[in-house]
Design a protein around this motif. Sequence first.
Motif, PDB file in Angstrom:
ATOM      1  N   PHE A 499       0.823  -1.208   0.000  1.00 38.34           N
ATOM      2  CA  PHE A 499       0.000   0.000   0.000  1.00 38.34           C
ATOM      3  C   PHE A 499       0.860   1.262   0.000  1.00 38.34           C
ATOM      4  N   TYR A 500       0.469   2.210  -0.831  1.00 35.19           N
ATOM      5  CA  TYR A 500       1.096   3.526  -0.841  1.00 35.19           C
ATOM      6  C   TYR A 500       0.084   4.524  -1.410  1.00 35.19           C
ATOM      7  N   LEU A 501       0.243   5.779  -1.038  1.00 33.09           N
ATOM      8  CA  LEU A 501      -0.667   6.824  -1.515  1.00 33.09           C
ATOM      9  C   LEU A 501      -0.225   7.305  -2.891  1.00 33.09           C
ATOM     10  N   LYS A 502      -1.146   7.253  -3.835  1.00 33.22           N
ATOM     11  CA  LYS A 502      -0.883   7.755  -5.184  1.00 33.22           C
ATOM     12  C   LYS A 502      -1.608   9.088  -5.376  1.00 33.22           C
ATOM     13  N   ASP A 503      -1.114   9.880  -6.309  1.00 33.26           N
ATOM     14  CA  ASP A 503      -1.751  11.172  -6.589  1.00 33.26           C
ATOM     15  C   ASP A 503      -3.214  10.994  -6.995  1.00 33.26           C
ATOM     16  N   SER A 504      -3.462  10.011  -7.857  1.00 33.11           N
ATOM     17  CA  SER A 504      -4.834   9.786  -8.326  1.00 33.11           C
ATOM     18  C   SER A 504      -5.744   9.368  -7.181  1.00 33.11           C
ATOM     19  N   MET A 505      -5.219   8.557  -6.247  1.00 35.63           N
ATOM     20  CA  MET A 505      -6.019   8.135  -5.105  1.00 35.63           C
ATOM     21  C   MET A 505      -6.398   9.325  -4.231  1.00 35.63           C
ATOM     22  N   ILE A 506      -5.430  10.200  -3.978  1.00 34.69           N
ATOM     23  CA  ILE A 506      -5.705  11.375  -3.133  1.00 34.69           C
ATOM     24  C   ILE A 506      -6.758  12.267  -3.773  1.00 34.69           C
ATOM     25  N   LEU A 507      -6.636  12.512  -5.077  1.00 32.36           N
ATOM     26  CA  LEU A 507      -7.611  13.363  -5.770  1.00 32.36           C
ATOM     27  C   LEU A 507      -8.999  12.736  -5.766  1.00 32.36           C
ATOM     28  N   ASN A 508      -9.074  11.439  -6.004  1.00 35.12           N
ATOM     29  CA  ASN A 508     -10.371  10.762  -5.991  1.00 35.12           C
ATOM     30  C   ASN A 508     -11.018  10.814  -4.614  1.00 35.12           C
ATOM     31  N   LEU A 509     -10.215  10.608  -3.578  1.00 35.29           N
ATOM     32  CA  LEU A 509     -10.747  10.647  -2.215  1.00 35.29           C
ATOM     33  C   LEU A 509     -11.220  12.047  -1.835  1.00 35.29           C
ATOM     34  N   LEU A 510     -10.521  13.063  -2.307  1.00 33.46           N
ATOM     35  CA  LEU A 510     -10.879  14.439  -1.963  1.00 33.46           C
ATOM     36  C   LEU A 510     -12.144  14.915  -2.669  1.00 33.46           C
ATOM     37  N   HIS A 511     -12.334  14.491  -3.922  1.00 35.08           N
ATOM     38  CA  HIS A 511     -13.397  15.074  -4.733  1.00 35.08           C
ATOM     39  C   HIS A 511     -14.601  14.170  -4.948  1.00 35.08           C
ATOM     40  N   ARG A 512     -14.415  12.837  -4.905  1.00 34.03           N
ATOM     41  CA  ARG A 512     -15.525  11.983  -5.290  1.00 34.03           C
ATOM     42  C   ARG A 512     -15.935  10.965  -4.235  1.00 34.03           C
ATOM     43  N   PHE A 515     -14.890   8.573   1.534  1.00 34.37           N
ATOM     44  CA  PHE A 515     -13.878   8.222   2.529  1.00 34.37           C
ATOM     45  C   PHE A 515     -12.865   9.353   2.680  1.00 34.37           C
ATOM     46  N   ARG A 516     -12.307   9.433   3.884  1.00 36.56           N
ATOM     47  CA  ARG A 516     -11.206  10.365   4.109  1.00 36.56           C
ATOM     48  C   ARG A 516      -9.883   9.629   3.909  1.00 36.56           C
ATOM     49  N   ILE A 517      -8.869  10.387   3.578  1.00 37.51           N
ATOM     50  CA  ILE A 517      -7.556   9.787   3.359  1.00 37.51           C
ATOM     51  C   ILE A 517      -7.076   9.093   4.629  1.00 37.51           C
ATOM     52  N   GLN A 518      -7.357   9.722   5.785  1.00 37.17           N
ATOM     53  CA  GLN A 518      -6.931   9.122   7.051  1.00 37.17           C
ATOM     54  C   GLN A 518      -7.573   7.753   7.260  1.00 37.17           C
ATOM     55  N   ASP A 519      -8.856   7.619   6.850  1.00 36.70           N
ATOM     56  CA  ASP A 519      -9.558   6.345   7.028  1.00 36.70           C
ATOM     57  C   ASP A 519      -8.911   5.235   6.194  1.00 36.70           C
ATOM     58  N   ILE A 520      -8.564   5.575   4.955  1.00 33.65           N
ATOM     59  CA  ILE A 520      -7.941   4.584   4.086  1.00 33.65           C
ATOM     60  C   ILE A 520      -6.596   4.142   4.658  1.00 33.65           C
ATOM     61  N   LEU A 521      -5.829   5.100   5.150  1.00 30.02           N
ATOM     62  CA  LEU A 521      -4.515   4.769   5.715  1.00 30.02           C
ATOM     63  C   LEU A 521      -4.648   3.878   6.943  1.00 30.02           C
ATOM     64  N   LYS A 522      -5.588   4.215   7.840  1.00 27.97           N
ATOM     65  CA  LYS A 522      -5.751   3.455   9.081  1.00 27.97           C
ATOM     66  C   LYS A 522      -6.246   2.035   8.820  1.00 27.97           C
ATOM     67  N   GLN A 523      -7.038   1.863   7.745  1.00 27.97           N
ATOM     68  CA  GLN A 523      -7.625   0.556   7.468  1.00 27.97           C
ATOM     69  C   GLN A 523      -6.802  -0.295   6.499  1.00 27.97           C
ATOM     70  N   SER A 524      -5.660   0.191   6.077  1.00 26.58           N
ATOM     71  CA  SER A 524      -4.853  -0.556   5.117  1.00 26.58           C
ATOM     72  C   SER A 524      -4.278  -1.818   5.755  1.00 26.58           C
ATOM     73  N   PHE A 525      -3.998  -2.797   4.913  1.00 25.24           N
ATOM     74  CA  PHE A 525      -3.392  -4.053   5.375  1.00 25.24           C
ATOM     75  C   PHE A 525      -2.007  -3.798   5.966  1.00 25.24           C
ATOM     76  N   ALA A 526      -1.304  -2.800   5.409  1.00 24.52           N
ATOM     77  CA  ALA A 526       0.028  -2.453   5.913  1.00 24.52           C
ATOM     78  C   ALA A 526      -0.055  -1.965   7.357  1.00 24.52           C
ATOM     79  N   GLU A 527      -1.024  -1.088   7.648  1.00 24.57           N
ATOM     80  CA  GLU A 527      -1.175  -0.560   9.007  1.00 24.57           C
ATOM     81  C   GLU A 527      -1.578  -1.673   9.970  1.00 24.57           C
ATOM     82  N   TYR A 528      -2.452  -2.572   9.499  1.00 21.51           N
ATOM     83  CA  TYR A 528      -2.862  -3.693  10.342  1.00 21.51           C
ATOM     84  C   TYR A 528      -1.662  -4.561  10.715  1.00 21.51           C
TER      85      TYR A 528
END
Length: 599
Positions: A499-512, A515-528
Amino acid sequence: MHLVVTRQEVMRIVISFSYTDHSNKQKQASGLTMIQPSSSQKRKPSQLPQAVMVNTSVENFTREVPKMAHEWEFKLDVFQKQAILHLEKKHNVFVSAHTSAGKTVVAEYAVALSLEHGTKAIYTSPIKTLSNQKYWDFKNIFGREHVGLQTGDIQLNEKASCVIMTTEILRSKLYDQDLSDLEWVIIDEVQYIGDKVRGVVWEEVLIMLPDTVKLVLLSATFSNTMEFANWIVKIKKQSVYVICTAKRPVPLHHYIYTGTQNITENQLFEIVDESKRFNNENYRRAWAAYENQKRAGLRNVKQRNQYLPFVTMVLYQLDYLPALVFTFAKAKCRDTALTLLGADLTSRKEKSEIAVFLNNSLKSLTESDKKLFQIIQLKEMLMMGIAYHHSGVLPLLKEIVEHLFQKGLVKVLFATETFASGVNMPARTVIFDSINEKYDRVKRRTVNSAEYIQMAGRAGRRGKDDHGFSIILCGDRIPNDSILRSFQQGKACPVESQFYLKDSMILNLLHRAKFRIQDILKQSFAEYCRDLSRETELLALKHRLNDIKPAPCGLCEEDLEQYYYTYKKINSLRPYLQNYDTCLRKDIADSRPNVIVIC
């Protein structure tokens, strides 16, 4: 009326209270003063979501599922019945089984349930080839009107009850579409979550899917199944039932081949048999044969035409065809196939069948298109039972090759490793052109055990072959025995998050997305996995702490704990005692101005 209390009496009350309070706490901790709830107060605790390794019997399968949503002509295996039992209960299911073991049965049953319930199902795959194949398979099973296809190239019947698509397409849908009528999502080849470039897409999909959707996860090479299932439990707050089977439907034999374009006799050595026993004697013999060739100068000559004698004098003679040859470069895939043009592997009847199919498949093309070099080249090769398959081949030609290979009319197919990703096109023999040229977008390296299992698993056609064969060709060097032991004995590597944050992912999360970016990060398999690592480390430290024996001290053993609680209570009352003492001295000074109070 005023109550006068001396300081000594206050101290005696405090100490008495401290001892009483502490003894009550000890009694409550030991259960002596526990009040039992009445029968009306008792409540049965609700079962928390958890990952469950399924090992239940299926003896009562027909009684528990008297009327199945879909029937098959063949007898179902135990793991397939276990999965169907849980699908009937609308549970999340994670199936890990060998390649060609029959995991598609589980996917087909989930689709059948969605048709029965009047809901929708989505089947995702990592590559277009697999999506195309599943579309044709499902269309033949459930009917054209119930099955759709969405890839980057094709859009067919998008409103169907079951839509087959690549995982990237589903990710795009989750960002801007409502999927409230979706019941099942089937994710095939879920081990792709460990892919360095594309794995993040699988994590996004699993995190953003609505909690109402039930998951069917399918994988052939997954060693840390319970860790992954526990992550799904955490993010979805639902139980996941894990079903694993190590049984191969067709036993697999592993070989290494030390032959050259001039030497083919007695150069095929079985290294691992169907019982996964490593044959040290055969490995030593293979090593000796290879070293003798090097000393004789036979290995110094570039093996430009190694495959022609290997196919005609080894595979054909041993009846090991059809064979699937994996190479790790598209150019080499084509060039190596061209070296077999001197071999004619098809009968007159097979040539006629191939010609008819080619004419019917290409008749929609214009005359100028039919003269394309790739079409002319592949037509000539197909007539001889030879073909190649990679991402650079025209889509129509890829479908033709896949169809003829399934029919058994292509005897030797050269393909890149993507052909092994879930595509149900097994051969009798799988050949590795090399195991040292795998390119992972960073460097060239040796294939790992998971990749080997995935590709070698294509050997052995269920219902056609009694045994499957996997052969590694020795090119510039013979594989080390430790490498052969690691992946020929069927031990898959743990799947790790990429898992890593991509530019397209950040833009999609912000505009469409919702989910919040923080939620995606906290729920990632990497964080788990990081949290799990911290918990494991903390637990280990606690165990070490418990193993430390306290130093012997008679005084501490008797009253240290009582002293601690008494001192803590006195210390908390100290400000009140000081205030009381100040007020008392002031009262005395006011009533007797000529008296000096000394404390």
